[in-house]
Enzyme design. Structure first.
Site, PDB file in Angstrom:
ATOM      1  CG  HIS A 174      63.975  17.393   8.756  1.00 27.14           C
ATOM      2  ND1 HIS A 174      64.063  18.587   8.071  1.00 27.14           N
ATOM      3  CD2 HIS A 174      65.226  17.108   9.186  1.00 27.14           C
ATOM      4  CE1 HIS A 174      65.337  18.998   8.087  1.00 27.14           C
ATOM      5  NE2 HIS A 174      66.055  18.123   8.758  1.00 27.14           N
ATOM      6  CG  ASP A 203      61.781  19.987   5.774  1.00 28.76           C
ATOM      7  OD1 ASP A 203      62.442  19.248   5.028  1.00 28.76           O
ATOM      8  OD2 ASP A 203      61.864  19.944   7.025  1.00 28.76           O
TER       9      ASP A 203
END
Length: 558
Positions: A371, A196
């Protein structure tokens, strides 16, 4: 294809690289294909009238007999939103954790696909054999519970897909990332890591979600009237913090917005939300309560035109009005491209006299990202220790930054692949290289139409929205080609007819003389007549107005 060639390992993205959204990644070994995620993204500004965008799955439908299943990492729209469309053309088993499957089932029910879709429940300890590929999973932290990373053991080596992750050491739901298992996978040896990249540009660590609970409680205590909290419906941890803060300050909660009502209902049924008895009240009861005893939990943190918060800001919500002195908390940062919509909503809320907590100045208190930032991305790279690294999930600059982090922790530059949708990376005998491209792109969903709006239709919509349309209607005689009636010119969105009579009369003359000249030259194919009328009229109108409206000649013969 020779056997040797056939046994390559291919990795590619059909969505999710070079963009935020529509995540879909494919790992193929010989005749076995495993798909990770099937998301959607919301349209860009130039996609006029488009509702959502999903990946192009041409490659998967052409190889449907090889697709062994779709593994879903977590329940966010950009990872599950494309499933109803994908499964219509590709009926394969879907694997997901409990909450993820709960959210998927809601979507499949709406699409009428629940009965025919095989859904398989997994958890972090599951192992699934998908042809020659064995899938196992590991717990991660993200802004939704039950998120997992995926480990795929293939005959060529192990491929790890992190899913969306951060390392939150004090998670709201006590669901800790399984650092031990991640390190074990790394120790066994990993051929390729897909990780990611969303916050690859952000230095340091992403703060813990649990920091926000204290902030909410403080806001709720200080507010003398109602509090409205807008956040992503799928951020179940954030919703739990609102519930906890409301309980601590003796406020009741009203849930508004279709997706928020859905998620709260599914997550509480499955045990992912702990809501005290009697905490939730109906919107109709809000006016019977003292103003300082109410919290409204709402959709609309992105300023979406039809969301509950936007309707409240415009005073068009059927049940809830914003009153002077109410406190509105926007607990999210705008997705790139949505800044204008959010700004407009904030303006309207201020006009109504609300106290609005939003944006960079305050957002650190009421929003943290789901994130990982640079230090967490480096930690993942160091735990997994891959030979090859493919940054995923992010716009191109984010992928590039993540690639630099990979180099910084010791991965060889030539072993890092920054790819676009459709680029394949192929591995054989432990060596990786860029392979050929597979079809990849955007499938546009407009109403009930899937993929029937393409670039040409969008170009026409753009033209209509900028310069309008002129329709020219003419009736010709079948015998001698003489003009029997017209030309009649109808203008929409080009000029206001009553104030432009001179211009339209001149346009009329040009159409008439063009047609007469063509008749004299014995040109009578309709295509030629229409093209010549369009060209002559287009030139004249551009000279006069510097605009290029769409011109539609309609020629009839009697």
């Amino acid at each position: 294809m020779s056997k040797k060639n056939n046994d390559k390992l291919l990795i590619f993205a059909l969505g999710g690289v070079g963009e935020i959204g529509k995540n879909m990644y494919v790992v193929q070994h010989a005749n076995d294909i495993v798909v990770v995620d099937a998301g959607l993204k919301f349209p860009e500004e130039d996609m006029l009238g488009i509702d959502i965008v999903i990946p192009d799955i041409t490659y998967l439908t052409e190889n449907r007999d090889k697709v062994r299943g779709i593994l879903i990492t977590h329940g966010h729209e950009d990872h599950i939103g494309g499933l109803p469309y994908v499964l219509k053309n590709l009926n394969v088993p879907v694997y997901g954790t409990k909450l993820t499957l709960g959210l998927i089932e809601g979507k499949l029910k709406e699409a009428g696909l629940l009965g025919e879709t095989k859904r398989i429940l997994i958890n972090a300890d599951s192992e699934v054999q998908l042809g020659t590929i064995k899938a196992s999973f590991f717990k991660t932290n993200h802004s939704i519970p039950d998120s997992v990373g995926v480990c795929l053991d293939t005959p060529e080596g192990t491929v790890v897909h992190t899913g969306d992750f951060k390392f939150d050491h004090t998670p709201v739901n006590s669901q800790y990332a399984d650092l031990q298992r991640i390190a074990d996978i790394g120790r066994r040896g990993v051929l390729a890591l897909l990780s990611d990249s969303t916050n690859a540009e952000r230095a340091g660590f992403t703060p813990s979600e649990s920091n926000i609970g204290v902030e909410f409680e403080d806001i709720f205590r200080k507010a003398t009237q109602r509090v409205v909290v807008a956040t992503f419906a799928s951020n179940v941890h954030r919703i739990q913090q609102v519930i906890n803060a409301a309980a601590a300050t003796k406020r009741k909660i009203v849930v508004v917005g279709r997706s928020m009502v859905n998620v709260v209902s599914i997550a509480s049924d499955l045990g992912y939300l702990n809501i005290p008895e009697g905490m939730l009240i109906e919107p109709e009861e809000i006016n019977k309560m003292a103003a300082d005893r109410v919290v409204v939990l709402s959709t609309g943190s992105q300023g979406e035109p039809m969301s509950a918060l936007t309707r409240m800001a415009r005073s068009t919500h059927r049940k809830i009005d914003i009153l002077p002195g109410d406190t509105v908390v926007i607990a999210a940062t705008p997705i790139p491209g949505n800044e204008r919509y959010v700004g407009r909503t904030v303006d309207e809320l201020f006009r109504l006299g609300a106290n609005v907590i939003y944006g960079p100045g305050s957002v650190s208190g009421v929003h943290v990202s789901g994130h990982g930032s640079q230090e967490e991305l480096k930690l993942m790279l160091n735990l997994i220790k891959p030979k090859y690294f493919i940054p995923i999930h992010g716009e191109y600059r984010m992928l590039r930054q993540h690639a630099l982090l990979g180099e910084a922790v010791g991965i060889e530059r030539e072993n890092i692949f920054v790819i676009d949708n459709g680029d394949t990376v192929e591995f054989q005998g432990g060596a990786g290289r860029k392979g050929s491209k597979v079809p990849a792109g955007n499938i546009l969903i407009d109403g009930l139409g899937v993929g029937d709006v393409g670039n040409i239709v969008l170009r026409d919509r753009k033209l209509l929205s900028q310069d309008g349309i002129l329709v020219v209607v003419v009736t010709l005689s079948k015998q001698d080609g003489a003009i029997l009636s017209g030309p009649d010119i109808i203008s929409r969105g080009f000029v206001y007819v009553r104030e432009s009579e001179g211009l339209l009369e001149e346009a009329n003359r040009i159409v008439t003389s063009t047609l007469q000249k063509l008749m004299n030259d014995k040109v009578n194919e309709w295509a030629s007549l229409k093209t010549n009328v369009k060209d002559a009229l287009g030139r004249f109108l551009y000279e006069q107005t510097r605009r290029r409206p769409m011109i539609l000649p309609i020629i009839m013969e009697v």
